[in-house]
Design an enzyme around this catalytic site. Sequence first.
Site, PDB file in Angstrom:
ATOM      1  N   GLU A  89       0.827  -1.215   0.000  1.00 39.65           N
ATOM      2  CA  GLU A  89       0.000   0.000   0.000  1.00 39.65           C
ATOM      3  C   GLU A  89       0.852   1.252   0.000  1.00 39.65           C
ATOM      4  O   GLU A  89       1.825   1.337   0.746  1.00 39.65           O
ATOM      5  CB  GLU A  89      -0.867   0.068   1.272  1.00 39.65           C
ATOM      6  CG  GLU A  89      -1.911  -1.003   1.392  1.00 39.65           C
ATOM      7  CD  GLU A  89      -2.701  -0.882   2.702  1.00 39.65           C
ATOM      8  OE1 GLU A  89      -2.631   0.182   3.358  1.00 39.65           O
ATOM      9  OE2 GLU A  89      -3.381  -1.844   3.060  1.00 39.65           O
TER      10      GLU A  89
ATOM     11  N   GLU B  45      -9.526  -1.766  -1.677  1.00 36.77           N
ATOM     12  CA  GLU B  45      -9.590  -0.621  -0.767  1.00 36.77           C
ATOM     13  C   GLU B  45      -9.689   0.704  -1.511  1.00 36.77           C
ATOM     14  O   GLU B  45      -9.499   1.764  -0.944  1.00 36.77           O
ATOM     15  CB  GLU B  45      -8.379  -0.648   0.167  1.00 36.77           C
ATOM     16  CG  GLU B  45      -8.388  -1.928   1.000  1.00 36.77           C
ATOM     17  CD  GLU B  45      -7.212  -2.059   1.948  1.00 36.77           C
ATOM     18  OE1 GLU B  45      -6.387  -1.130   2.016  1.00 36.77           O
ATOM     19  OE2 GLU B  45      -7.130  -3.091   2.630  1.00 36.77           O
TER      20      GLU B  45
ATOM     21  N   LYS C 218      -6.565  -2.968  14.931  1.00 36.86           N
ATOM     22  CA  LYS C 218      -7.685  -3.568  14.194  1.00 36.86           C
ATOM     23  C   LYS C 218      -8.536  -4.310  15.206  1.00 36.86           C
ATOM     24  O   LYS C 218      -8.078  -5.303  15.787  1.00 36.86           O
ATOM     25  CB  LYS C 218      -7.163  -4.553  13.150  1.00 36.86           C
ATOM     26  CG  LYS C 218      -6.369  -3.911  12.028  1.00 36.86           C
ATOM     27  CD  LYS C 218      -5.733  -4.989  11.163  1.00 36.86           C
ATOM     28  CE  LYS C 218      -5.113  -4.410   9.898  1.00 36.86           C
ATOM     29  NZ  LYS C 218      -4.317  -5.422   9.184  1.00 36.86           N
TER      30      LYS C 218
ATOM     31  N   SER D  48      -7.394   1.117  12.168  1.00 41.18           N
ATOM     32  CA  SER D  48      -7.440   0.621  10.796  1.00 41.18           C
ATOM     33  C   SER D  48      -8.703  -0.152  10.448  1.00 41.18           C
ATOM     34  O   SER D  48      -9.254  -0.885  11.266  1.00 41.18           O
ATOM     35  CB  SER D  48      -6.234  -0.294  10.566  1.00 41.18           C
ATOM     36  OG  SER D  48      -6.299  -0.919   9.302  1.00 41.18           O
ATOM     37  N   HIS D  49      -9.098   0.000   9.183  1.00 41.09           N
ATOM     38  CA  HIS D  49     -10.151  -0.837   8.594  1.00 41.09           C
ATOM     39  C   HIS D  49      -9.553  -2.206   8.260  1.00 41.09           C
ATOM     40  O   HIS D  49      -8.374  -2.452   8.491  1.00 41.09           O
ATOM     41  CB  HIS D  49     -10.675  -0.167   7.317  1.00 41.09           C
ATOM     42  CG  HIS D  49      -9.636  -0.058   6.219  1.00 41.09           C
ATOM     43  ND1 HIS D  49      -9.949   0.247   4.924  1.00 41.09           N
ATOM     44  CD2 HIS D  49      -8.285  -0.217   6.227  1.00 41.09           C
ATOM     45  CE1 HIS D  49      -8.853   0.262   4.180  1.00 41.09           C
ATOM     46  NE2 HIS D  49      -7.826  -0.010   4.957  1.00 41.09           N
TER      47      HIS D  49
END
Length: 440
Positions: free
Chosen positions: A170, A213, A349, A376-377
């Site tokens: 990411e 995402e 998380k 965080s997702h």
Amino acid sequence: MSYATKIHARYVYDSRGNPTVEVDFTTDKGLFRSIVPSGASTGVHEALELRDGDKSKWLGKGVLKAVANVNDIIAPALIKAKIDVVDQAKIDEFLLSLDGTPNKSKLGANAILGVSLAAANAAAAAQGIPLYKHIANISNAKKGKFVLPVPFQNVLNGGSHAGGALAFQEFMIAPTGVSTFSEALRIGSEVYHNLKSLTKKKYGQSAGNVGDEGGVAPDIKTPKEALDLIMDAIDKAGYKGKVGIAMDVASSEFYKDGKYDLDFKNPESDPSKWLSGPQLADLYEQLISEYPIVSIEDPFAEDDWDAWVHFFERVGDKIQIVGDDLTVTNPTRIKTAIEKKAANALLLKVNQIGTLTESIQAANDSYAAGWGVMVSHRSGETEDTFIADLSVGLRSGQIKTGAPARSERLAKLNQILRIEEELGSEAIYAGKDFQKASQL
């Protein structure tokens, strides 16, 4: 006192089209709902997400067992116990004792978490306050103005999340050089649109397609190429100097025989080109010197402690080093990372640990060590917005919830916009102080 009069679970679908658990928690104040997210990679040190394993339905990913565990075991027991919903610690303790295993494998972390989070929604309503204020109260967050988080937006994907040769998973933009959350979000959106058009121009129309995402996933070979593209988008949008860059390398995915294979998606990858921990650290240092990188997540594999420690000694005072696979929101792993001086921030998380109380504990342990916390997702998300309130309530100062695309990602960011509007002058934006937000 307000307590559960009815608790009912069902399965619904997440953003990947996989079943997940939804819980309805009813009290005298009404019905309160929570939906549990799910990760693509589930680490060995995480709480167990209970899946049915019946390959004839949902490719084995059904959650009928977890749903039944809520309806047949948790619901009758918790209703009978008549615990005040405002007492989150007591509710979560009750759920843990009902399960009795160290990793929640009897009832499933997805069953337990659904009830834990729905109860928190009910508790906020019982007191007539917003969820983020309830979370601030039970986490003993610093009093004063609320802190709105920097949105770390995953705008470009590589690694296991994408095709193409790029190893790092990411690349995120973090608009830190502004004074409000809404301005940060606008900048994020404008940079993202510029990135999309640049990507299509350079790599072809299909490169503008988005991943799980919301980020673009062009056929990029190297981290440098990805960073140059993002810098071009920031420049084109007119925000040079206002936007930092963060990376989630997810290096456990390409760790082989003690080395790091940046060409791991190629079955013919040449082992003589694989990098040692110190060599990979050299690459990071070079990138940090050339680009406005503010944070790197999982720079090394989850059990390569020596590489983490060595890297932290070199750059820990310059950038944020975030443990995700390293710590998996697990108190024991966090403690070890703190003692070894391996990182300086936690990726939080909720479904890795499985209850709200334990999530708060993980954040507070991290703060006590001077660490930052990034809420965080997960890659399999839903329309549930709990983590938006969690980030504000915990004063985490940073949230990672995808690109400004796809409704399950925007749901969280839109909720923070609403919170910003509601708080008015009672809110401050974390900005460049995102790592120390709990003290602001």
